[in-house]
Design a protein around this motif. Sequence first.
Motif, PDB file in Angstrom:
ATOM      1  N   GLY A   1       9.862  39.905  -0.504  1.00 28.98           N
ATOM      2  CA  GLY A   1       9.041  38.685  -0.516  1.00 28.98           C
ATOM      3  C   GLY A   1       7.715  38.914  -1.208  1.00 28.98           C
ATOM      4  N   GLY A   2       7.097  40.073  -0.954  1.00 24.74           N
ATOM      5  CA  GLY A   2       5.813  40.387  -1.580  1.00 24.74           C
ATOM      6  C   GLY A   2       5.921  40.475  -3.091  1.00 24.74           C
ATOM      7  N   ILE A   3       7.006  41.072  -3.574  1.00 28.07           N
ATOM      8  CA  ILE A   3       7.190  41.238  -5.015  1.00 28.07           C
ATOM      9  C   ILE A   3       7.480  39.901  -5.695  1.00 28.07           C
ATOM     10  CG2 ILE A   3       8.696  42.276  -6.768  1.00 28.07           C
ATOM     11  CD1 ILE A   3       9.041  44.650  -4.767  1.00 28.07           C
ATOM     12  N   LEU A   4       8.283  39.041  -5.025  1.00 26.61           N
ATOM     13  CA  LEU A   4       8.725  37.792  -5.651  1.00 26.61           C
ATOM     14  C   LEU A   4       7.779  36.619  -5.412  1.00 26.61           C
ATOM     15  CD1 LEU A   4      12.558  37.910  -4.822  1.00 26.61           C
ATOM     16  CD2 LEU A   4      11.412  38.616  -6.946  1.00 26.61           C
ATOM     17  N   LEU A   5       7.119  36.585  -4.259  1.00 28.81           N
ATOM     18  CA  LEU A   5       6.403  35.378  -3.855  1.00 28.81           C
ATOM     19  C   LEU A   5       4.883  35.456  -3.966  1.00 28.81           C
ATOM     20  CD1 LEU A   5       8.516  34.511  -0.660  1.00 28.81           C
ATOM     21  CD2 LEU A   5       8.753  33.573  -2.970  1.00 28.81           C
ATOM     22  N   LEU A   6       4.327  36.671  -4.042  1.00 25.56           N
ATOM     23  CA  LEU A   6       2.870  36.772  -4.137  1.00 25.56           C
ATOM     24  C   LEU A   6       2.459  36.815  -5.602  1.00 25.56           C
ATOM     25  CD1 LEU A   6       2.064  39.397  -1.335  1.00 25.56           C
ATOM     26  CD2 LEU A   6       1.749  36.926  -1.242  1.00 25.56           C
TER      27      LEU A   6
ATOM     28  N   CYS B   1       9.243  54.615  -1.051  1.00 27.30           N
ATOM     29  CA  CYS B   1       9.551  53.242  -1.486  1.00 27.30           C
ATOM     30  C   CYS B   1       8.788  52.212  -0.670  1.00 27.30           C
ATOM     31  CB  CYS B   1      11.053  52.978  -1.379  1.00 27.30           C
ATOM     32  SG  CYS B   1      12.054  53.948  -2.527  1.00 27.30           S
ATOM     33  N   VAL B   2       8.739  52.430   0.641  1.00 30.91           N
ATOM     34  CA  VAL B   2       8.048  51.471   1.511  1.00 30.91           C
ATOM     35  C   VAL B   2       6.547  51.492   1.250  1.00 30.91           C
ATOM     36  CG1 VAL B   2       7.456  50.962   3.910  1.00 30.91           C
ATOM     37  CG2 VAL B   2       9.812  51.507   3.309  1.00 30.91           C
ATOM     38  N   TYR B   3       5.955  52.688   1.097  1.00 30.12           N
ATOM     39  CA  TYR B   3       4.522  52.763   0.810  1.00 30.12           C
ATOM     40  C   TYR B   3       4.183  52.060  -0.498  1.00 30.12           C
ATOM     41  CZ  TYR B   3       4.024  56.381   4.417  1.00 30.12           C
ATOM     42  OH  TYR B   3       4.008  57.074   5.584  1.00 30.12           O
ATOM     43  N   ALA B   4       5.003  52.315  -1.518  1.00 33.47           N
ATOM     44  CA  ALA B   4       4.748  51.701  -2.821  1.00 33.47           C
ATOM     45  C   ALA B   4       4.809  50.176  -2.730  1.00 33.47           C
ATOM     46  CB  ALA B   4       5.755  52.215  -3.848  1.00 33.47           C
ATOM     47  N   ALA B   5       5.787  49.657  -1.973  1.00 32.27           N
ATOM     48  CA  ALA B   5       5.934  48.204  -1.832  1.00 32.27           C
ATOM     49  C   ALA B   5       4.797  47.600  -1.007  1.00 32.27           C
ATOM     50  CB  ALA B   5       7.280  47.882  -1.186  1.00 32.27           C
ATOM     51  N   LEU B   6       4.423  48.261   0.091  1.00 32.02           N
ATOM     52  CA  LEU B   6       3.330  47.750   0.931  1.00 32.02           C
ATOM     53  C   LEU B   6       2.007  47.794   0.163  1.00 32.02           C
ATOM     54  CD1 LEU B   6       4.152  49.399   4.390  1.00 32.02           C
ATOM     55  CD2 LEU B   6       4.374  46.978   3.789  1.00 32.02           C
ATOM     56  N   GLY B   7       1.802  48.856  -0.603  1.00 33.31           N
ATOM     57  CA  GLY B   7       0.588  48.940  -1.411  1.00 33.31           C
ATOM     58  C   GLY B   7       0.548  47.863  -2.481  1.00 33.31           C
ATOM     59  N   TRP B   8       1.718  47.582  -3.077  1.00 37.25           N
ATOM     60  CA  TRP B   8       1.799  46.539  -4.099  1.00 37.25           C
ATOM     61  C   TRP B   8       1.438  45.176  -3.512  1.00 37.25           C
ATOM     62  CZ3 TRP B   8       1.666  46.143  -9.087  1.00 37.25           C
ATOM     63  CH2 TRP B   8       2.076  44.960  -9.712  1.00 37.25           C
ATOM     64  N   ILE B   9       1.860  44.940  -2.280  1.00 40.88           N
ATOM     65  CA  ILE B   9       1.468  43.693  -1.600  1.00 40.88           C
ATOM     66  C   ILE B   9      -0.056  43.610  -1.537  1.00 40.88           C
ATOM     67  CG2 ILE B   9       1.430  42.535   0.657  1.00 40.88           C
ATOM     68  CD1 ILE B   9       4.335  43.439   1.038  1.00 40.88           C
TER      69      ILE B   9
END
Length: 431
Positions: A160-165, A236-244
């Motif tokens: 959701g963070g990658i697609l919607l933010l 992977c999770v850290y990278a995604a949470l940081g990207w958010i």
Amino acid sequence: MKKDVWIIGFMLFALFFGAGNLIYPPTLGLESGTTYWAAIAGFIITGVGLPIMAVTAISTVKNGAAELADRVHPLFGAIFTAVVYLAIGPFFGIPRAATVAFEMSVEPFTSVSPFLLFLFTIIFFLLVYLVSINPSKMADRIGEFLTPLLLLAIVILCIGGILLLDGGTQNPASAYATAPSFTGFVEGYLTMDAIGGLAFGIIVIQAFNDRGVSSRKQLISATLKAGVIAGIGLSCVYAALGWIGTRMGTSETFANGGDILAAAADTMFGHFGTMLLGIIVALACFTTSVGLVAACAQFFHKRTPLSYKQIAAVVTIVSFLIANQGLNTIIRVSVPVLTFIYPIVIVLIALTFLNRLFGGAAYVYRGAILMTGVVSLYDGLIDFGISMPALTSMMEHLPFFASGIGWLVPALIGGIGGYVIQRNRTPSHSG
């Protein structure tokens, strides 16, 4: 055996993925902005690489973290490992997990009150105790059931963070503008996972022993494979949470990483997003707390007349009492202590893997740890608010001091000096 490695790898992911792992990457993403990828790379070294090295290091010895620390001196081994377990257990790590779980899974739906925190922590710690008192079943309960549920919820949030933010990425804060990787490296301390790795190593080894892995070579190999599984998941999770966090840079001002995630979840999914985040936080903090209670109970059970269950009860009760002091108080006191402990743990882990190069010489350990401890003690006292202008003017000349790793060169000098001392002693003497 492959299935066991995956289950224990999943368990290790869940044990590591707790309160700090959720709240620090989004803050890093927000503050690093356009230098995000360099910053998250530094963060992953301390937040993923060091913990996996710590767990693997424990698999190379018979008596856990104490045996590694005993290489410096038996008295140091006894005191330092006890301090480490108390810090990541009942004093800081477990109470922090409980309070973060409360603030992010209960507070958004209710009015804030000390009684509600009290009631929540009673239920939380009762469940933690019940799951942790049977460590032989813990790998299955966490690895097979809780981790997949936790991962599913995280994947939904991250996609959701990658697609919607679509918020813009801001310019980096000053520390990230000049040295993003070093700043991310130091931020990785705050997860407490390298210290946690020393504790969780016991649980991983016990889990493999329960499944019939007995030879040291097999144990090291299996532990490393489980660590890689956990490490890939964490990265992977850290990278995604940081990207958010990077996508929330132009939204508003946030108090902490929890606020960033809460705002992002609400932006993406509304009320459902808040509930999803609450589930993630509750599961992450619960599994980490269970692992820490079990690790502390196993450690102190071997060193006191008390039974495993009695120590688990004491750890749970002390954690409950400290959790009710509130998250801000816990963080304020824990950061200086972690600043002191963490570099010593890093050097101890590094020396474990280099042990064969210098024949396990005790003076190498002593020199490196002593010099590291001097600098990290200074850093911890500064974080505690104690001003030492004269000492600061000397410390500022250390390489990498401004980047937060001023202990690195002194550790090398101490280790080399220790090696020279050891070589000048009688050849038959090794400690």
